[in-house]
Design a protein around this motif. Structure first.
Motif: not given
Length: 99
Positions: A1-11, A15-19, A23-29
């Motif tokens: 979980l990341m709180h971008n210092h330039r954003c106030d409406d999302h984090v 997330s990591v998925t094992k297949l 391990l596969y990682g991805r970022f989502s808003k």
């Protein structure tokens, strides 16, 4: 979980998925609501169960903060924390938090 210092409406959530043993990682808003922290850096953050807690930090102007906020990761709502008794720590950058 990341709180971008330039954003106030999302984090940002990483997330990591094992297949097949890889391990596969991805970022989502993740949109958020409520009273989010102002833009800042050098703040402290920790997780307490399903709550993310943020304290202190420095604004882009260099002004130090002693504000505290909590993000409920079930509802994705920010709330500011009022210090009981009215005696809050002094404003600071680079504080530490632990759970």
């Amino acid at each position: 979980l990341m709180h971008n210092h330039r954003c106030d409406d999302h984090v940002i959530i990483y997330s990591v998925t094992k297949l097949l043993n890889l391990l596969y990682g991805r970022f989502s808003k993740q949109p958020t609501t409520g009273n989010a922290p102002s833009s800042r850096g050098l703040h402290a953050a920790t997780m307490a169960g399903d709550k993310a807690i943020i304290f202190g930090g420095a604004a882009k102007s260099g002004e130090m903060s002693n504000e505290a906020f909590v993000l409920d990761t079930n509802t994705w709502e920010w709330k500011s924390i009022t210090i009981a008794g009215g005696i809050a720590p002094c404003p600071r950058a680079g504080p530490c938090l632990c759970t």
